[in-house]
Write an enzyme that holds these catalytic residues in place. Structure first.
Site, mmCIF file in Angstrom:
data_model
loop_
_atom_site.group_PDB
_atom_site.id
_atom_site.type_symbol
_atom_site.label_atom_id
_atom_site.label_comp_id
_atom_site.label_asym_id
_atom_site.label_seq_id
_atom_site.Cartn_x
_atom_site.Cartn_y
_atom_site.Cartn_z
ATOM 1 N N GLY A 1 0.865 -1.183 0.000
ATOM 2 C CA GLY A 1 0.000 0.000 0.000
ATOM 3 C C GLY A 1 0.896 1.226 0.000
ATOM 4 O O GLY A 1 2.131 1.102 -0.020
ATOM 5 N N SER A 2 0.288 2.390 0.095
ATOM 6 C CA SER A 2 1.084 3.624 0.012
ATOM 7 C C SER A 2 2.140 3.688 1.123
ATOM 8 O O SER A 2 3.272 4.106 0.887
ATOM 9 C CB SER A 2 0.163 4.840 0.079
ATOM 10 O OG SER A 2 -0.768 4.691 1.152
ATOM 11 N N GLU B 1 3.888 1.464 2.341
ATOM 12 C CA GLU B 1 4.995 0.518 2.150
ATOM 13 C C GLU B 1 5.876 0.889 0.965
ATOM 14 O O GLU B 1 6.975 0.347 0.818
ATOM 15 C CB GLU B 1 4.457 -0.914 1.943
ATOM 16 C CG GLU B 1 3.780 -1.485 3.188
ATOM 17 C CD GLU B 1 2.447 -0.825 3.491
ATOM 18 O OE1 GLU B 1 1.716 -0.502 2.520
ATOM 19 O OE2 GLU B 1 2.138 -0.596 4.679
ATOM 20 N N GLU C 1 -3.878 -10.558 2.305
ATOM 21 C CA GLU C 1 -2.826 -10.693 3.323
ATOM 22 C C GLU C 1 -2.851 -12.050 4.028
ATOM 23 O O GLU C 1 -1.816 -12.515 4.510
ATOM 24 C CB GLU C 1 -2.929 -9.551 4.326
ATOM 25 C CG GLU C 1 -2.536 -8.189 3.750
ATOM 26 C CD GLU C 1 -3.651 -7.515 2.942
ATOM 27 O OE1 GLU C 1 -4.730 -8.125 2.776
ATOM 28 O OE2 GLU C 1 -3.435 -6.381 2.477
ATOM 29 N N HIS D 1 0.227 -4.127 4.572
ATOM 30 C CA HIS D 1 -0.211 -2.751 4.542
ATOM 31 C C HIS D 1 -0.919 -2.360 5.838
ATOM 32 O O HIS D 1 -2.093 -2.704 6.044
ATOM 33 C CB HIS D 1 -1.133 -2.521 3.348
ATOM 34 C CG HIS D 1 -1.610 -1.106 3.257
ATOM 35 N ND1 HIS D 1 -0.752 -0.030 3.341
ATOM 36 C CD2 HIS D 1 -2.842 -0.585 3.105
ATOM 37 C CE1 HIS D 1 -1.441 1.083 3.250
ATOM 38 N NE2 HIS D 1 -2.714 0.778 3.104
ATOM 39 N N HIS E 1 -9.540 -30.878 20.881
ATOM 40 C CA HIS E 1 -10.508 -30.148 20.060
ATOM 41 C C HIS E 1 -11.912 -30.359 20.638
ATOM 42 O O HIS E 1 -12.352 -29.573 21.463
ATOM 43 C CB HIS E 1 -10.400 -30.621 18.591
ATOM 44 C CG HIS E 1 -11.300 -29.903 17.645
ATOM 45 N ND1 HIS E 1 -11.505 -30.309 16.354
ATOM 46 C CD2 HIS E 1 -12.056 -28.798 17.809
ATOM 47 C CE1 HIS E 1 -12.354 -29.483 15.759
ATOM 48 N NE2 HIS E 1 -12.693 -28.559 16.618
ATOM 49 N N GLY F 1 -5.928 -24.612 13.393
ATOM 50 C CA GLY F 1 -7.200 -25.007 12.790
ATOM 51 C C GLY F 1 -7.859 -23.896 11.983
ATOM 52 O O GLY F 1 -9.013 -24.013 11.591
HETATM 53 N N1 TZD Z 1 -13.311 -20.276 9.482
HETATM 54 C C1 TZD Z 1 -11.991 -20.438 9.667
HETATM 55 C C2 TZD Z 1 -11.042 -19.351 9.266
HETATM 56 N N2 TZD Z 1 -11.487 -21.556 10.202
HETATM 57 C C3 TZD Z 1 -12.331 -22.541 10.582
HETATM 58 N N3 TZD Z 1 -11.789 -23.619 11.134
HETATM 59 C C4 TZD Z 1 -13.717 -22.437 10.358
HETATM 60 C C5 TZD Z 1 -14.165 -21.263 9.808
HETATM 61 C C6 TZD Z 1 -14.707 -23.511 10.785
HETATM 62 N N4 TZD Z 1 -14.592 -24.763 10.005
HETATM 63 C C7 TZD Z 1 -13.908 -25.842 10.468
HETATM 64 O O1 TZD Z 1 -13.256 -25.891 11.531
HETATM 65 S S1 TZD Z 1 -14.010 -27.143 9.380
HETATM 66 C C8 TZD Z 1 -14.988 -26.294 8.310
HETATM 67 C C9 TZD Z 1 -15.224 -24.998 8.785
HETATM 68 C C10 TZD Z 1 -16.020 -24.001 8.044
HETATM 69 C C11 TZD Z 1 -15.508 -26.939 7.066
HETATM 70 C C12 TZD Z 1 -14.504 -27.039 5.974
HETATM 71 O O2 TZD Z 1 -15.134 -27.635 4.872
HETATM 72 P P1 TZD Z 1 -14.332 -28.268 3.691
HETATM 73 O O3 TZD Z 1 -13.945 -29.730 4.176
HETATM 74 O O4 TZD Z 1 -15.268 -28.346 2.531
HETATM 75 O O5 TZD Z 1 -13.089 -27.562 3.457
HETATM 76 P P2 TZD Z 1 -14.880 -30.956 4.619
HETATM 77 O O6 TZD Z 1 -14.057 -32.164 4.376
HETATM 78 O O7 TZD Z 1 -16.126 -30.926 3.791
HETATM 79 O O8 TZD Z 1 -15.153 -30.787 6.070
#
Ligand code: TZD
Ligand code: CA
Length: 528
Positions: free
Chosen positions: A25-26, A28, A47, A70, A281, A401
């Site tokens: 951006g500006s 940087e 990003e 940025h 988890h 995750g």
């Molecule tokens: N947003 C972010 C940034 N991280 C997350 N982990 C989630 C939302 C929540 N989330 C999960 O933890 S798994 C998942 C989500 C939305 C589903 C991913 O679906 P996919 O894979 O199609 O990539 P599967 O095999 O269908 O589960």
């Protein structure tokens, strides 16, 4: 006069940093001005993608990833990616431009208000230099902070008028400095640990990502063989620390308290190397460990050591301690372990491919030293069962995750490991968080293979809804996305595969090309 700009680039060069991952951006532009010919700038269009690429690069190369974002808006977009980098001890030096000093106080457009606070608590250190003269010192400090054990991301905000100012004339000292970590165990501590392992009746190893980060996988193989101990991978694994077809390998631990407690039952000693204890988890209350089981964790990270809810911890150099144990632990007299039976080859199924078939086909066709990135969330367990991962650095997954990691990280890993082919297995949901990664892969001709597992749904969340016993939840399906069309829009070669033969053909084609390819596979979801 030597400017802050010149001194900083000299410092980066001396530290072996000549790649900048960024989105400018500006604020940087004065840093990027007269960009030196021996440096490479890798542009990404969001990003989160910038930091994801740098994270993959840093993890796969073991050297710092240098990022330029940025101001506040760019940093904000990168925070999700930063949560993964923080959890994977990824050495990232993240810089962001700040408004010119004269206008920070009036909060002119694009001011990063309270800049150093913005990325906390996902960085080891965060700072905005008090004066222009201090910038090279702060940069030097940032690099050492990022690369010292435990490694991790750091953040530096630099007002854009600083770059043309005169550097502190004593900055040359910085160009000569090295900071080394020497975290070996004392003789007494090592002898005690060796004795505990030697005297254990039924020890078990639980290995984590920092074994792979330290390239200590082979030491752990020797240690497991000498101990004749089963090996589990710590839950929610971001890396693969042990060959998945080794006779001692037992698999990936589940991510629930009670489930882990039960699986480790009967072992008198659990030695955890290079993992937090544990990255749980789903909430699965129960005993962390059952009566009669003791746990010792060796970690590079004092925060991990302090927050474990049970067991002892040793903070030190995971690779070095693994190497010493492999040498010094005496061979146990127990019987040698037998390998678990390999999973039955999967049948294709009806109209859509079963994920098992995708992994079997990959395992058959991909090079033996292929590197896998995983962000197909509902098929992670299958992937661990069905892929023969032999070498260090063969697997990466978002350590916190946070989705949107694997696509860009696959590009960064491929940049760091040009001799090995990188294959990213990505869910149709996950692919959307960082889809513009495809553009960077095409523009820089980074030959990552992207396999999109298209089941039309957030499969893992459907599974989790069952765990939590919640029904009628909106927002769990993602139908109607044509990934081949998206890939073509970004200029990438794309192939649709509806059955095993088409997938095999597409993989052969992709592997023969020295270019990125996207393969879209229609797969059965976890609920059919
Ligand atoms: N947003 C972010 C940034 N991280 C997350 N982990 C989630 C939302 C929540 N989330 C999960 O933890 S798994 C998942 C989500 C939305 C589903 C991913 O679906 P996919 O894979 O199609 O990539 P599967 O095999 O269908 O589960
Ligand atoms: Ca999906």
């Amino acid at each position: 006069m030597t400017t802050v700009h010149t001194t900083t680039y000299d410092l980066l060069r001396q530290q072996g940093i000549t790649t900048v991952f960024g989105n400018p951006g500006s604020n940087e532009l004065p840093f990027l001005k007269d960009f030196p010919a021996d440096f490479t700038y890798i542009l990404a269009l969001h990003e989160g993608v910038v930091v994801g690429i740098a994270d993959g690069y840093a993890q796969a190369s073991g050297t710092p990833g240098f990022v330029n974002l940025h101001s506040a808006a760019g940093t904000g977009n990168a925070m999700g990616a930063l949560s993964n980098a923080w959890n994977s001890h990824s050495p990232l030096v993240i810089t962001a431009g700040q408004q010119t000093r004269a206008m920070v106080g009036v909060e002119a457009l694009l001011t990063n208000v309270d800049a150093a606070n913005l990325p906390r608590p996902l960085v080891k250190w965060s700072y905005e230099p008090a004066s222009a003269q201090e910038v090279p010192h702060a940069m030097s400090r940032a690099i050492h902070m990022a690369t010292m054990a435990p490694r991790g991301p750091v953040y530096l905000s630099v007002p854009y008028d600083d770059w043309s100012k005169q550097a502190d004339p004593q900055s040359w000292h910085l160009l000569k400095r090295q900071v080394l970590s020497a975290g070996g165990p004392s003789e007494a501590l090592l002898a005690d640990l060796v004795a505990q392992l030697a005297n254990a009746r039924n020890p078990v190893l639980v290995l984590g990502p920092d074994v792979d980060a330290a390239n200590a996988n082979q030491h752990c193989v020797v240690l497991a063989e000498r101990l004749k101990a089963p090996v589990w991978v710590a839950p929610s694994a971001p890396r693969c620390p042990f060959p998945t077809r080794h006779p001692n390998f037992r698999g990936l631990l589940p991510a629930g308290i009670a489930a882990i407690g039960k699986l480790l039952e009967g072992h008198d000693l659990v030695l955890v190397l290079g993992a937090p204890v544990f990255r749980y988890h789903q909430y699965d209350p129960g005993q962390y460990l059952t009566e009669g089981t003791r746990l010792i964790a060796v970690t590079c990270d004092p925060l991990e050591a302090a927050r474990a809810p049970m067991g002892d911890a040793i903070v030190g150099d995971v690779g070095l301690i693994a190497a010493l144990l492999a040498k010094q632990v005496p061979e146990a007299t127990r019987p040698t372990l037998k390998a678990l039976p390999a999973p039955e080859p999967a049948e294709q199924g009806s109209s859509k491919l079963r994920p098992e078939v995708v992994f079997d086909t990959l395992d058959e066709i991909a090079p033996h030293d292929a590197i896998y990135l995983n962000e197909s969330t509902s098929t992670t367990a299958l992937m661990w069962q069905r892929l023969n991962m032999r070498h260090p650095g063969s697997y990466f997954f978002a350590a916190a995750g946070g989705l949107g990691f694997a696509m860009p990280a696959a590009v960064g890993v491929q940049l760091a490991q040009p001799e090995r082919r990188v294959i990213a297995v990505i869910g149709d949901g996950s692919a959307n968080y960082s889809i513009s990664t495809l553009w960077t892969a095409v523009q820089y001709n980074i030959p990552t293979i992207f396999i999109i597992m298209n089941n039309g749904t957030y499969g893992a969340l459907r599974w989790f809804a069952g765990v939590l016993e919640v029904e009628n939840v909106p927002g769990l399906d993602v139908p109607g996305i044509d990934f081949c069309a998206l890939a073509k829009g970004y200029g990438m070669h794309a192939i649709k595969a509806e059955n095993r033969d088409q997938l095999a053909g597409a993989l052969h084609q992709a592997l023969a090309l020295n270019a990125p390819v996207l393969i879209e596979v229609s797969t059965l979801g976890p609920l059919g």
